[in-house]
Design a protein around this motif. Structure first.
Motif, PDB file in Angstrom:
ATOM      1  N   ALA A  65       0.831  -1.210   0.000  1.00  0.00           N
ATOM      2  CA  ALA A  65       0.000   0.000   0.000  1.00  0.00           C
ATOM      3  C   ALA A  65       0.865   1.258   0.000  1.00  0.00           C
ATOM      4  N   GLU A  66       1.940   1.216   0.810  1.00  0.00           N
ATOM      5  CA  GLU A  66       2.832   2.366   0.885  1.00  0.00           C
ATOM      6  C   GLU A  66       3.496   2.639  -0.464  1.00  0.00           C
ATOM      7  N   ASP A  67       3.910   1.568  -1.149  1.00  0.00           N
ATOM      8  CA  ASP A  67       4.532   1.730  -2.463  1.00  0.00           C
ATOM      9  C   ASP A  67       3.555   2.380  -3.430  1.00  0.00           C
ATOM     10  N   SER A  68       2.287   1.939  -3.351  1.00  0.00           N
ATOM     11  CA  SER A  68       1.275   2.489  -4.253  1.00  0.00           C
ATOM     12  C   SER A  68       0.964   3.931  -3.904  1.00  0.00           C
ATOM     13  N   ILE A  69       1.010   4.226  -2.614  1.00  0.00           N
ATOM     14  CA  ILE A  69       0.671   5.572  -2.160  1.00  0.00           C
ATOM     15  C   ILE A  69       1.782   6.559  -2.469  1.00  0.00           C
ATOM     16  N   ASN A  70       3.003   6.155  -2.262  1.00  0.00           N
ATOM     17  CA  ASN A  70       4.132   7.085  -2.399  1.00  0.00           C
ATOM     18  C   ASN A  70       4.380   7.508  -3.831  1.00  0.00           C
ATOM     19  N   GLU A  71       4.291   6.545  -4.774  1.00  0.00           N
ATOM     20  CA  GLU A  71       4.610   6.900  -6.153  1.00  0.00           C
ATOM     21  C   GLU A  71       4.111   5.837  -7.115  1.00  0.00           C
ATOM     22  N   HIS A  72       3.966   6.223  -8.372  1.00  0.00           N
ATOM     23  CA  HIS A  72       3.699   5.237  -9.400  1.00  0.00           C
ATOM     24  C   HIS A  72       4.482   5.634 -10.648  1.00  0.00           C
ATOM     25  N   SER A  73       4.761   4.641 -11.453  1.00  0.00           N
ATOM     26  CA  SER A  73       5.607   4.879 -12.620  1.00  0.00           C
ATOM     27  C   SER A  73       4.753   5.233 -13.828  1.00  0.00           C
ATOM     28  N   LEU A  74       5.231   6.184 -14.627  1.00  0.00           N
ATOM     29  CA  LEU A  74       4.592   6.553 -15.882  1.00  0.00           C
ATOM     30  C   LEU A  74       5.706   6.667 -16.909  1.00  0.00           C
ATOM     31  N   GLU A  80       4.658  11.811  -8.159  1.00  0.00           N
ATOM     32  CA  GLU A  80       4.235  11.829  -6.764  1.00  0.00           C
ATOM     33  C   GLU A  80       2.730  12.022  -6.690  1.00  0.00           C
ATOM     34  N   LEU A  81       2.062  11.167  -5.946  1.00  0.00           N
ATOM     35  CA  LEU A  81       0.617  11.289  -5.795  1.00  0.00           C
ATOM     36  C   LEU A  81       0.281  12.479  -4.907  1.00  0.00           C
ATOM     37  N   PRO A  82      -0.816  13.140  -5.195  1.00  0.00           N
ATOM     38  CA  PRO A  82      -1.235  14.257  -4.341  1.00  0.00           C
ATOM     39  C   PRO A  82      -1.677  13.738  -2.969  1.00  0.00           C
ATOM     40  N   PRO A  83      -1.617  14.573  -1.930  1.00  0.00           N
ATOM     41  CA  PRO A  83      -1.996  14.153  -0.569  1.00  0.00           C
ATOM     42  C   PRO A  83      -3.402  13.559  -0.480  1.00  0.00           C
ATOM     43  N   ALA A  84      -4.329  14.110  -1.244  1.00  0.00           N
ATOM     44  CA  ALA A  84      -5.709  13.610  -1.186  1.00  0.00           C
ATOM     45  C   ALA A  84      -5.781  12.162  -1.687  1.00  0.00           C
ATOM     46  N   LEU A  89      -6.220   6.211  -0.705  1.00  0.00           N
ATOM     47  CA  LEU A  89      -5.636   4.876  -0.788  1.00  0.00           C
ATOM     48  C   LEU A  89      -5.385   4.279   0.595  1.00  0.00           C
ATOM     49  N   ALA A  90      -4.956   5.124   1.528  1.00  0.00           N
ATOM     50  CA  ALA A  90      -4.709   4.652   2.893  1.00  0.00           C
ATOM     51  C   ALA A  90      -6.000   4.178   3.549  1.00  0.00           C
ATOM     52  N   VAL A  91      -7.067   4.948   3.377  1.00  0.00           N
ATOM     53  CA  VAL A  91      -8.370   4.573   3.938  1.00  0.00           C
ATOM     54  C   VAL A  91      -8.861   3.277   3.299  1.00  0.00           C
ATOM     55  N   PHE A  92      -8.652   3.146   1.983  1.00  0.00           N
ATOM     56  CA  PHE A  92      -9.077   1.944   1.278  1.00  0.00           C
ATOM     57  C   PHE A  92      -8.328   0.711   1.781  1.00  0.00           C
ATOM     58  N   ALA A  93      -6.999   0.856   2.004  1.00  0.00           N
ATOM     59  CA  ALA A  93      -6.200  -0.264   2.498  1.00  0.00           C
ATOM     60  C   ALA A  93      -6.675  -0.709   3.880  1.00  0.00           C
ATOM     61  N   VAL A  94      -6.970   0.269   4.739  1.00  0.00           N
ATOM     62  CA  VAL A  94      -7.469  -0.051   6.080  1.00  0.00           C
ATOM     63  C   VAL A  94      -8.826  -0.735   5.991  1.00  0.00           C
ATOM     64  N   PHE A  95      -9.682  -0.236   5.104  1.00  0.00           N
ATOM     65  CA  PHE A  95     -11.019  -0.816   4.931  1.00  0.00           C
ATOM     66  C   PHE A  95     -10.934  -2.268   4.467  1.00  0.00           C
ATOM     67  N   VAL A  96     -10.055  -2.530   3.500  1.00  0.00           N
ATOM     68  CA  VAL A  96      -9.893  -3.898   2.999  1.00  0.00           C
ATOM     69  C   VAL A  96      -9.418  -4.825   4.114  1.00  0.00           C
ATOM     70  N   GLY A  97      -8.470  -4.319   4.928  1.00  0.00           N
ATOM     71  CA  GLY A  97      -7.975  -5.127   6.044  1.00  0.00           C
ATOM     72  C   GLY A  97      -9.066  -5.454   7.051  1.00  0.00           C
ATOM     73  N   ILE A  98      -9.884  -4.456   7.377  1.00  0.00           N
ATOM     74  CA  ILE A  98     -10.967  -4.655   8.344  1.00  0.00           C
ATOM     75  C   ILE A  98     -12.001  -5.642   7.814  1.00  0.00           C
ATOM     76  N   VAL A  99     -12.349  -5.492   6.527  1.00  0.00           N
ATOM     77  CA  VAL A  99     -13.325  -6.405   5.915  1.00  0.00           C
ATOM     78  C   VAL A  99     -12.787  -7.832   5.905  1.00  0.00           C
ATOM     79  N   GLY A 100     -11.483  -7.977   5.597  1.00  0.00           N
ATOM     80  CA  GLY A 100     -10.882  -9.308   5.569  1.00  0.00           C
ATOM     81  C   GLY A 100     -10.914  -9.994   6.922  1.00  0.00           C
ATOM     82  N   VAL A 101     -10.496  -9.264   7.955  1.00  0.00           N
ATOM     83  CA  VAL A 101     -10.497  -9.824   9.309  1.00  0.00           C
ATOM     84  C   VAL A 101     -11.924 -10.101   9.772  1.00  0.00           C
ATOM     85  N   GLY A 102     -12.835  -9.157   9.481  1.00  0.00           N
ATOM     86  CA  GLY A 102     -14.226  -9.340   9.879  1.00  0.00           C
ATOM     87  C   GLY A 102     -14.866 -10.548   9.217  1.00  0.00           C
TER      88      GLY A 102
END
Length: 261
Positions: A65-74, A80-84, A89-102
């Motif tokens: 997730a961090e790799d995807s958040i920090n940068e992507h290749s073109l 560099e991805l904008p802060p928003a 992406l960070a919220v999405f990663a957390v959501f996926v983790g919570i859904v998986g555990v749940g």
């Protein structure tokens, strides 16, 4: 006072008398437990190896997730991805983790644990008569939600104790060891009564039950040497029936090797 020899004698006799059904029920239980052991603490026991596996999985997901958040290749450029976008992406990663555990917890609570209680009932019934395979579904027709609730809290409590230290988690897992058997015998008992009864049955018995488990190490080694074939066809059902004989002895004081009907 029980002995390992007596428990194993009764467990093996009952297992061999109803061989294929016992093998099948033990296999069902193993498959269900293996299916969830990598996601949550299972069968009411603390498993440090699984905890390490879970940590590795979470770490890998976080790094990705961090790799995807920090940068992507073109092409050859790194943008560099904008802060928003990073925040989304960070919220999405957390959501996926919570859904998986749940999802894993729900699968264990509503399916695996009730099936385990049913399997334990089969083993108990099989000690003195030829049990029917339909016993595996016992929990779904006998106070299902009560069984789900009690087994869920057993899993959570064991996991939380295991977080403190490995040893307390192991001790608590042995204190809670009889809960599935108690529910298989008394599905209408309250959570407080079931936990208290398991604690009472295992008082002064934890070390002896631990040694009983250790007595199967030789069989487990042989099972590994046969690619687990021996485990499926003999060791696991033999151990399951021996554990059922332990509950019967602690609860009813009955260890006579009876003739099966």
């Amino acid at each position: 006072m029980w002995t390992r020899k007596e428990l194993k004698e009764k467990g093996k006799k009952a297992f061999l008398f109803n061989y294929w059904k016992t093998v099948l029920v033990s296999l069902v239980l193993v498959i269900l437990v293996i299916g969830t052991s990598g996601s949550v603490a299972g069968r009411g026991r603390s498993n440090p190896a699984n905890d390490r596996g879970e940590t590795s999985a979470v770490t890998t997901m976080t790094e990705t997730a961090e790799d995807s958040i920090n940068e992507h290749s073109l092409g050859n450029k790194q943008v560099e991805l904008p802060p928003a976008a990073k925040a989304v992406l960070a919220v999405f990663a957390v959501f996926v983790g919570i859904v998986g555990v749940g999802s894993a917890l729900a699968f264990m609570a509503f399916l695996v644990n009730p099936f385990e209680v049913g399997c334990r009932r089969f083993f108990l019934r099989n000690l003195n008569q030829k049990a029917k395979f339909s016993e595996v579904a016992f929990a779904f027709d006998n106070n299902y939600l009560n069984i789900v609730k009690i087994c869920f809290f057993m899993t959570i409590y064991t996991f939380l104790w295991g977080l403190l230290l490995i040893i307390p988690g192991i001790i608590k897992s042995y204190e809670y060891r009889m809960i599935p058997y108690i529910l298989a015998d008394h599905p209408d008992m309250s959570q407080k009564e079931v936990f208290a009864k398991s604690k009472e049955l295992m008082k002064g018995q934890k070390w002896r039950a631990f040694v009983l488990d250790l007595s199967f190490i030789g069989w487990e080694i042989l099972s590994l040497l046969t690619a687990r074939v021996l485990g499926v066809l003999y060791v696991t059902p033999y151990r399951d029936m021996t554990n059922a004989a332990l509950y019967e002895r602690l609860e009813y004081g009955n260890l006579a090797v009876e003739e099966n009907n």
